[in-house]
Design a protein around this motif. Structure first.
Motif, PDB file in Angstrom:
ATOM      1  N   ARG A  34     -23.204   4.436  33.096  1.00  0.00           N
ATOM      2  CA  ARG A  34     -21.915   5.044  33.447  1.00  0.00           C
ATOM      3  C   ARG A  34     -22.084   5.881  34.704  1.00  0.00           C
ATOM      4  N   ARG A  35     -21.130   5.735  35.604  1.00  0.00           N
ATOM      5  CA  ARG A  35     -21.112   6.564  36.810  1.00  0.00           C
ATOM      6  C   ARG A  35     -19.672   6.739  37.265  1.00  0.00           C
ATOM      7  N   SER A  36     -19.352   7.935  37.756  1.00  0.00           N
ATOM      8  CA  SER A  36     -18.003   8.203  38.260  1.00  0.00           C
ATOM      9  C   SER A  36     -17.973   8.097  39.781  1.00  0.00           C
ATOM     10  N   TYR A  37     -16.833   7.642  40.293  1.00  0.00           N
ATOM     11  CA  TYR A  37     -16.624   7.506  41.731  1.00  0.00           C
ATOM     12  C   TYR A  37     -15.340   8.246  42.108  1.00  0.00           C
ATOM     13  N   GLN A  38     -15.351   8.838  43.277  1.00  0.00           N
ATOM     14  CA  GLN A  38     -14.191   9.613  43.728  1.00  0.00           C
ATOM     15  C   GLN A  38     -13.178   8.705  44.408  1.00  0.00           C
ATOM     16  N   THR A  39     -12.577   7.850  43.598  1.00  0.00           N
ATOM     17  CA  THR A  39     -11.499   6.984  44.045  1.00  0.00           C
ATOM     18  C   THR A  39     -10.662   6.629  42.822  1.00  0.00           C
ATOM     19  N   ASP A  40      -9.486   6.094  43.043  1.00  0.00           N
ATOM     20  CA  ASP A  40      -8.613   5.790  41.918  1.00  0.00           C
ATOM     21  C   ASP A  40      -8.977   4.439  41.302  1.00  0.00           C
ATOM     22  N   PRO A  41      -8.537   4.179  40.056  1.00  0.00           N
ATOM     23  CA  PRO A  41      -8.897   2.930  39.392  1.00  0.00           C
ATOM     24  C   PRO A  41      -8.507   1.677  40.169  1.00  0.00           C
ATOM     25  N   ALA A  42      -7.360   1.699  40.833  1.00  0.00           N
ATOM     26  CA  ALA A  42      -6.910   0.511  41.560  1.00  0.00           C
ATOM     27  C   ALA A  42      -7.871   0.164  42.693  1.00  0.00           C
ATOM     28  N   ASP A  43      -8.320   1.183  43.434  1.00  0.00           N
ATOM     29  CA  ASP A  43      -9.241   0.928  44.541  1.00  0.00           C
ATOM     30  C   ASP A  43     -10.600   0.480  44.023  1.00  0.00           C
ATOM     31  N   LEU A  44     -11.102   1.122  42.965  1.00  0.00           N
ATOM     32  CA  LEU A  44     -12.396   0.730  42.415  1.00  0.00           C
ATOM     33  C   LEU A  44     -12.332  -0.685  41.859  1.00  0.00           C
ATOM     34  N   TRP A  45     -11.241  -1.002  41.181  1.00  0.00           N
ATOM     35  CA  TRP A  45     -11.076  -2.363  40.658  1.00  0.00           C
ATOM     36  C   TRP A  45     -11.091  -3.383  41.795  1.00  0.00           C
ATOM     37  N   ASP A  46     -10.405  -3.066  42.875  1.00  0.00           N
ATOM     38  CA  ASP A  46     -10.365  -3.992  44.001  1.00  0.00           C
ATOM     39  C   ASP A  46     -11.754  -4.176  44.608  1.00  0.00           C
ATOM     40  N   ALA A  47     -12.516  -3.084  44.704  1.00  0.00           N
ATOM     41  CA  ALA A  47     -13.874  -3.188  45.248  1.00  0.00           C
ATOM     42  C   ALA A  47     -14.754  -4.061  44.367  1.00  0.00           C
ATOM     43  N   LEU A  48     -14.486  -4.032  43.058  1.00  0.00           N
ATOM     44  CA  LEU A  48     -15.289  -4.795  42.106  1.00  0.00           C
ATOM     45  C   LEU A  48     -14.896  -6.260  42.012  1.00  0.00           C
ATOM     46  N   THR A  49     -13.652  -6.595  42.373  1.00  0.00           N
ATOM     47  CA  THR A  49     -13.152  -7.942  42.108  1.00  0.00           C
ATOM     48  C   THR A  49     -12.682  -8.703  43.341  1.00  0.00           C
ATOM     49  N   ASN A  50     -12.508  -8.036  44.458  1.00  0.00           N
ATOM     50  CA  ASN A  50     -12.038  -8.687  45.677  1.00  0.00           C
ATOM     51  C   ASN A  50     -13.210  -9.388  46.353  1.00  0.00           C
ATOM     52  N   PRO A  51     -13.177 -10.718  46.481  1.00  0.00           N
ATOM     53  CA  PRO A  51     -14.325 -11.430  47.056  1.00  0.00           C
ATOM     54  C   PRO A  51     -14.619 -11.055  48.502  1.00  0.00           C
ATOM     55  N   GLU A  52     -13.660 -10.426  49.181  1.00  0.00           N
ATOM     56  CA  GLU A  52     -13.921  -9.979  50.544  1.00  0.00           C
ATOM     57  C   GLU A  52     -14.653  -8.632  50.558  1.00  0.00           C
ATOM     58  N   ARG A  53     -14.493  -7.844  49.492  1.00  0.00           N
ATOM     59  CA  ARG A  53     -15.134  -6.526  49.438  1.00  0.00           C
ATOM     60  C   ARG A  53     -16.471  -6.550  48.707  1.00  0.00           C
ATOM     61  N   ILE A  54     -16.632  -7.426  47.731  1.00  0.00           N
ATOM     62  CA  ILE A  54     -17.869  -7.450  46.942  1.00  0.00           C
ATOM     63  C   ILE A  54     -19.122  -7.560  47.816  1.00  0.00           C
ATOM     64  N   ASP A  85      -8.674  -7.660  32.329  1.00  0.00           N
ATOM     65  CA  ASP A  85      -7.533  -6.800  32.029  1.00  0.00           C
ATOM     66  C   ASP A  85      -7.413  -5.797  33.182  1.00  0.00           C
ATOM     67  N   ALA A  86      -6.855  -6.265  34.296  1.00  0.00           N
ATOM     68  CA  ALA A  86      -6.777  -5.433  35.497  1.00  0.00           C
ATOM     69  C   ALA A  86      -5.827  -4.267  35.294  1.00  0.00           C
ATOM     70  N   PRO A  87      -6.159  -3.067  35.794  1.00  0.00           N
ATOM     71  CA  PRO A  87      -7.428  -2.699  36.441  1.00  0.00           C
ATOM     72  C   PRO A  87      -8.335  -1.915  35.504  1.00  0.00           C
ATOM     73  N   LYS A  88      -8.530  -2.435  34.289  1.00  0.00           N
ATOM     74  CA  LYS A  88      -9.248  -1.674  33.276  1.00  0.00           C
ATOM     75  C   LYS A  88     -10.579  -2.278  32.857  1.00  0.00           C
ATOM     76  N   ALA A  89     -10.646  -3.599  32.683  1.00  0.00           N
ATOM     77  CA  ALA A  89     -11.839  -4.177  32.084  1.00  0.00           C
ATOM     78  C   ALA A  89     -12.053  -5.619  32.537  1.00  0.00           C
ATOM     79  N   LEU A  90     -13.319  -5.981  32.582  1.00  0.00           N
ATOM     80  CA  LEU A  90     -13.724  -7.322  32.983  1.00  0.00           C
ATOM     81  C   LEU A  90     -14.957  -7.690  32.175  1.00  0.00           C
ATOM     82  N   ALA A  91     -15.017  -8.937  31.695  1.00  0.00           N
ATOM     83  CA  ALA A  91     -16.185  -9.412  30.953  1.00  0.00           C
ATOM     84  C   ALA A  91     -16.558 -10.798  31.444  1.00  0.00           C
TER      85      ALA A  91
END
Length: 218
Positions: A34-54, A85-91
């Protein structure tokens, strides 16, 4: 900015937990980071799932990035996306070197940003676990979470060459030592014998800080 400019502090940003579980009747062990990041869930989700950002913090990714689709990380793992389950969970499954394990990511808003919880569940292989412990998967994820943090805080992509050679640097070795120590402590908290967990942590440290051609066969 260096990826691991303050390695002890960065390693300390991760909270580690080990759980004992089962899947389809097969014993498993579960590494939780577990780690916290200083950004909102929408931005973190996009960083995790956007193939241009990954690729800016991890690896280039290809495939059909939707539930039921198969992804491929360049030169690394592949698998099937099982739940989204954007922007909450991915498996997704995590398939590497002929073995299948399972990875989940969950995002939760917190006061100063968003907490990311990553779980990696692996079939329990007594010989492999006894040899390397949770550090076998945990160190790699700790380094990945550090890369994500560097990208989110600076807006600059992580230099792939720096990521590939971080184990050669003094900062990288300090980070990896802190990481394996943390994972060893988490394994002890889950019931592993302290001496065995320490030996496994030392072996994981040696594995991650040794050049690939010089590593013992696993």
């Amino acid at each position: 900015m260096s990826l691991l400019s303050d390695p002890t502090r960065l390693a300390g940003l991760v909270t580690r937990e080990v759980r004992t579980g089962s899947r389809d009747g097969v014993p498993t062990r579960i590494a939780v980071a577990r780690r916290s990041y200083q950004t909102d869930p929408a931005d973190l989700w996009d960083a995790l799932t956007n193939p241009e950002r990954i690729p800016r913090w991890f690896l280039p990714i290809s495939g059909r990035l939707e539930v039921g689709g198969r992804y491929q990380l360049e030169g690394h793992a592949n698998g099937v996306i099982e739940r989204c389950d954007a922007p909450k969970a991915l498996a997704a499954t995590w398939e590497w070197d002929g073995k299948v394990s399972w990875m989940e990511v969950g995002l939760t808003p917190v006061n100063d940003g968003t907490q990311l919880e990553l779980t990696h569940e692996v079939p329990f292989e007594p010989e492999m676990w006894g040899r390397f412990g949770p550090g076998a998967v945990g160190v790699g994820w700790d380094l990945t979470l550090a890369g994500l943090g560097s990208y989110l805080s600076s807006g600059e992509a992580v230099d792939p060459k720096e990521g590939q050679h971080v184990h050669r640097t003094p900062e990288g070795r300090v980070f990896i030592r802190a990481s394996v120590t943390g994972w060893g402590e988490a394994a002890i908290a889950d019931g592993d014998e302290p001496a065995t967990a320490q030996t496994a942590a030392d072996a994981a440290y040696s594995f991650y800080t040794t050049e690939p051609d010089s590593r013992p066969e696993s």
